[in-house]
Design a protein around this motif. Structure first.
Motif, PDB file in Angstrom:
ATOM      1  N   TRP A 212      20.109  -5.471 125.451  1.00 41.18           N
ATOM      2  CA  TRP A 212      21.473  -5.317 124.726  1.00 41.18           C
ATOM      3  C   TRP A 212      21.433  -5.671 123.056  1.00 41.18           C
ATOM      4  CZ3 TRP A 212      23.877  -2.094 127.323  1.00 41.18           C
ATOM      5  CH2 TRP A 212      24.396  -1.836 128.445  1.00 41.18           C
ATOM      6  N   PHE A 213      20.688  -6.786 122.953  1.00 44.87           N
ATOM      7  CA  PHE A 213      20.606  -6.959 121.539  1.00 44.87           C
ATOM      8  C   PHE A 213      19.760  -6.302 120.578  1.00 44.87           C
ATOM      9  CE2 PHE A 213      21.348 -11.720 122.962  1.00 44.87           C
ATOM     10  CZ  PHE A 213      22.843 -11.673 122.869  1.00 44.87           C
ATOM     11  N   ALA A 214      18.717  -5.743 121.365  1.00 42.52           N
ATOM     12  CA  ALA A 214      17.925  -4.592 120.596  1.00 42.52           C
ATOM     13  C   ALA A 214      18.728  -3.281 120.364  1.00 42.52           C
ATOM     14  CB  ALA A 214      16.698  -4.165 121.499  1.00 42.52           C
ATOM     15  N   LEU A 215      19.388  -2.942 121.350  1.00 37.75           N
ATOM     16  CA  LEU A 215      20.288  -1.770 120.988  1.00 37.75           C
ATOM     17  C   LEU A 215      21.398  -2.100 119.871  1.00 37.75           C
ATOM     18  CD1 LEU A 215      21.329  -0.584 124.773  1.00 37.75           C
ATOM     19  CD2 LEU A 215      19.764   0.525 122.927  1.00 37.75           C
ATOM     20  N   ALA A 216      22.049  -3.233 120.048  1.00 37.67           N
ATOM     21  CA  ALA A 216      22.675  -3.451 118.900  1.00 37.67           C
ATOM     22  C   ALA A 216      22.027  -3.627 117.653  1.00 37.67           C
ATOM     23  CB  ALA A 216      23.393  -5.037 118.935  1.00 37.67           C
TER      24      ALA A 216
END
Length: 233
Positions: A212-216
């Motif tokens: 999720w943080f990578a997508l952000a």
């Protein structure tokens, strides 16, 4: 000469402004879930101590905490409906247990298969001698049900869709704040008592949080790149 300059695109910024907090919140939620699973695993790895039951129930109670109980099974047993194992319908046997010291507690004795017709309930045999049980604390079984159906069976056991503490309080004064789940099928009065904690460990949740943080991060980079457009001078 071609260079890149910042161009204000309110639609792109609104889209990113709405999606970015969602991605970050999902990542933080997964981190919190990982912490919860780590705490749960630590509790399940603890070994039961020799503290009296009367002292245990006054302390910090957590699901999975190992406990010892010495006392007698009572006559009240409930069959928790709609419990399946290996694709087979059945019940979990919940029996009131009266320790020598401390409040009475509901003991989950494990799973039994249902009969071919729901008009009949499986036979439940309950030891009547003084016993010492080993188990782990668990919440009262209160699965979501559309409507609670009052049991029409006379005598015991009784079929139930849920067993909240308030229902147990109809038969015993001030029952324990949590139930006890037998630790294995070798315990006195146990049936198929092989429940284990959630198999999804904290590492899995950490992996989801990273995604999720990578997508952000990708969303932020793409928004910045898309906001700089070519212009000729």
């Amino acid at each position: 000469m071609i260079d890149r300059r910042w161009h204000f695109d309110w639609r792109l910024l609104v889209f990113s402004g709405l999606l970015l907090p969602l991605l970050l919140s999902l990542g933080i939620w997964q981190l919190n879930r990982a912490d919860e699973k780590q705490t749960l695993l630590q509790v399940w790895q603890q070994r039961a101590n020799d503290r009296p039951w009367a002292e245990v129930v006054t302390g910090d109670l957590q699901p999975g905490l190992p406990v010892y109980l010495t006392g007698f099974y009572d006559k009240q047993s409930w069959l928790l409906d709609n419990r399946t194992r290996d694709g087979m319908p059945g019940y979990e046997v919940l029996t009131l247990f009266r320790p020598l010291e401390g409040p009475a507690v509901v003991v989950n004795r494990g799973w039994v298969p249902g009969l071919r017709t729901r008009d009949l309930l499986p036979m439940v045999e309950t030891p009547d001698e003084l016993l010492t049980l080993e188990g782990r604390l668990a919440e009262y079984p209160e699965p979501p049900v559309l409507a609670e159906v009052n049991s029409s069976e006379t005598g015991w056991p009784k079929r139930v869709q849920a067993l909240p503490k308030t229902k147990v309080a109809d038969f015993v004064r001030e029952p324990a704040p949590m139930t006890v789940m037998l630790s294995d099928p070798k315990q006195p009065g146990a049936y198929r008592a092989d429940r284990v904690p959630d198999v999804m460990g904290p590492q899995t949740h950490y992996g989801y949080a990273v995604q999720w943080f990578a997508l952000a991060a990708v969303l932020t980079i793409l928004t910045v790149v898309a906001s700089y457009r070519r212009s000729e001078t």
